[in-house]
Design an enzyme around this catalytic site. Structure first.
Site, PDB file in Angstrom:
ATOM      1  N   GLY A 298      23.408  40.580 -23.415  1.00  0.00           N
ATOM      2  CA  GLY A 298      24.778  40.186 -23.679  1.00  0.00           C
ATOM      3  C   GLY A 298      25.183  40.595 -25.272  1.00  0.00           C
ATOM      4  O   GLY A 298      26.355  40.074 -25.540  1.00  0.00           O
ATOM      5  N   ASP A 299      24.413  40.963 -26.054  1.00  0.00           N
ATOM      6  CA  ASP A 299      24.574  41.584 -27.337  1.00  0.00           C
ATOM      7  C   ASP A 299      23.778  42.848 -27.677  1.00  0.00           C
ATOM      8  O   ASP A 299      23.413  43.445 -26.681  1.00  0.00           O
ATOM      9  CB  ASP A 299      24.469  40.512 -28.170  1.00  0.00           C
ATOM     10  CG  ASP A 299      25.393  40.481 -29.576  1.00  0.00           C
ATOM     11  OD1 ASP A 299      25.140  41.571 -30.490  1.00  0.00           O
ATOM     12  OD2 ASP A 299      26.490  39.925 -29.661  1.00  0.00           O
ATOM     13  N   ASP A 300      23.528  42.991 -28.778  1.00  0.00           N
ATOM     14  CA  ASP A 300      22.528  44.267 -29.200  1.00  0.00           C
ATOM     15  C   ASP A 300      21.350  44.144 -28.506  1.00  0.00           C
ATOM     16  O   ASP A 300      20.472  43.115 -28.235  1.00  0.00           O
ATOM     17  CB  ASP A 300      22.333  44.360 -30.796  1.00  0.00           C
ATOM     18  CG  ASP A 300      23.558  44.756 -31.357  1.00  0.00           C
ATOM     19  OD1 ASP A 300      24.397  45.437 -31.222  1.00  0.00           O
ATOM     20  OD2 ASP A 300      23.934  44.075 -32.485  1.00  0.00           O
TER      21      ASP A 300
END
Length: 508
Positions: A298-300
């Site tokens: 859900g991010d990098d």
């Protein structure tokens, strides 16, 4: 060094067998070995032949250190620790654990780790986690330890924050990252360790982050969420052949570590509504390999860091000598592979190669801002593929997020010596967006062998601002006018109009 890599892979394969003890060679074997060596060296012809073999092998190794005609022995690859066999192994059930998904097994993990901590002088010990769902609150590892997760074994975190210990903020951040003051620790934690292996037959460590994400969005947490696995101030770490999923916060966070290998991993979190669930965040780490893994979070997917503003400058530990290769990554919220934005200790000598970024918002990104200080330099991207990505290559210098007002607004980071070689893909909206500034120009950027199919027909799809560097050979799409053009033989064809020209268009 193919021969060395094959040896490492063989050792890893052998390691999955996970024998519990090692038997010493017999006296008969030692006697036969001595007799064989004596006979071998009794002939000068044999010695002469061996000498030629050594010379030939040396030439072979010397030749394999040539890359694009340039010797690379001056820039050694990260040291990769080999797995260690342990003289003693325990099963988690030996300490009273129950894998029913209901019983809390924290005490069993703590007892097992304590037992292994007494075996350091003898080579340490291995803790086998059998099939089952082993619910636990956070626990610590110890040096000279192997944590082995069998197939269908799941270590699951208790999702009630009252069971998670509070720790001081990281010294290079001076802040809990989401809140001032202390932060929650990680589910599996280690500090000041040496020779630690976390591996298995694709067993799972599950942070059960759903409740953490919901409470974060509802602003009901008073402290920064904790990572799933965090190893700090440690060396000779290997993490391989397991699945990490649903971390409350960053998933795997090596902090101020040396000699780290992360391989054959699967790291998962929902693509949306799982905030800050980065996959792997090397933070002030040195001599590190990340390889052969799948990351969808859900991010990098990966974010290389080294501290935040004045705290990172004071701590002064760079991330350097990092090799990232053979990955498939996805991030619909952030980027496939990022450097920064917290990079105030510096980032250098990073190679990112053989990576597919698919169905993502951004592919590879460098992000920083005034106040960070330090540098990002000697970064090499090779053989990248972008598939259905909004923005392919990004360098952003106005990522203005700060821990407090104590940062120096004139601490301008230096960004230079960035190369992109063999970059291909399709379905990309904006292939390149490099946004330097008068205070933070981007210097000595090189593009070579790039062909990216775009989904947008507007003119400025290769965007530049305050950028200098070169394009070698023909690339697609047409590069911005900030860059010098060279042919395939290295002859200057056209000088750039201006390194400071800007055609950044955030509307696309």
């Amino acid at each position: 060094m193919p021969h060395r890599l094959h040896l490492i892979q063989f050792c890893r394969f052998s390691y999955t067998i996970m024998v519990e003890t090692l038997t010493s060679p017999s006296s008969i074997w030692r006697f036969n070995l001595r007799r064989w060596i004596t006979g071998l060296f009794s002939s000068y012809k044999t010695l002469f032949a061996l000498l030629w073999i050594v010379v030939f092998a040396s030439v072979f190794v010397f030749q394999t250190n040539f890359v694009d005609g340039v010797l690379v022995f001056w820039r050694p690859l990260p040291v990769r620790p080999l797995p260690r066999f342990r003289p003693v192994a325990f099963n988690l059930t030996d300490f009273g654990a129950v894998g029913d998904g209901v019983t809390v097994n924290t005490l069993a993990f703590e007892k097992a780790v304590f037992m292994i901590s007494k075996l350091g002088q003898k080579g340490g010990g291995q803790l086998n986690v059998p099939a089952g769902k082993w619910l636990t609150a956070p626990f610590n590892l110890t040096s000279h330890m192997t944590l082995f997760l069998a197939e269908d074994a799941v270590i699951a975190g208790v999702d009630d924050e009252k069971y998670w210990p509070l720790m001081p903020p990281l010294p290079s951040y001076g802040y809990g990252r989401e809140h001032p003051g202390p932060r929650y620790g990680s589910l599996i934690h280690g500090q000041n360790l040496r020779d630690v292996v976390i591996t298995g037959n694709n067993g799972t460590i599950d942070g059960k982050g759903q409740r953490w994400w919901k409470r974060y969005r509802q602003k009901l947490l008073n402290h920064t969420r904790g990572p799933l696995v965090q190893i700090m101030y440690s060396s000779d770490i290997m993490i391989s052949n397991i699945t990490l999923r649903n971390s409350p916060f960053w998933t795997l966070h090596p902090y101020d570590c040396k000699n780290v290998t992360i391989s054959n991993m699967t790291i998962l979190a929902p693509l949306f509504e799982a905030p800050n669930t980065d996959g792997i965040d090397p933070d002030s780490c040195e001599d590190m390999v990340i390889e052969d893994s799948y990351i969808s979070v859900g991010d990098d997917a990966i974010a290389i860091k080294s501290g935040w503003d004045q705290y990172g400058v004071a701590y002064g530990r760079p991330s350097k000598n990092i090799l990232i290769r053979n990955l498939v990554v996805r991030s619909m919220v952030s980027a496939g592979i990022s450097i920064g934005s917290e990079m105030s200790g510096g980032v250098s000598n990073v190679t990112i190669e053989n990576v597919l970024v698919w169905s993502s918002r951004r592919a590879v990104r460098i992000k920083t801002a005034a106040g960070r200080g330090a540098y990002i330099r000697d970064i090499k991207y090779k053989n990248l593929t972008f598939e259905n990505v909004r923005v392919g290559i990004i360098i952003k210098t106005d990522y203005n997020e700060h821990p407090d007002l104590g940062f120096d607004p004139k601490a301008f980071p230096v960004i230079r010596d960035i190369s992109y070689n063999s970059i291909h893909g399709e379905g990309v909206r904006v292939p390149v967006r490099i946004h330097g500034s008068a205070d933070i120009p981007v210097r000595n950027v090189t593009f070579k062998d790039m062909s990216i199919g775009t989904t947008y027909k507007k003119k400025h799809i290769f965007q530049c601002s305050y950028v200098s560097g070169r394009v070698i050979g023909s690339i697609f799409p047409k590069p911005c006018e900030n860059l010098d053009l060279y042919d395939e033989h290295g002859t200057l064809v056209k000088k750039s109009v201006s390194a400071n020209a800007s055609d950044i268009d955030y509307d696309i």
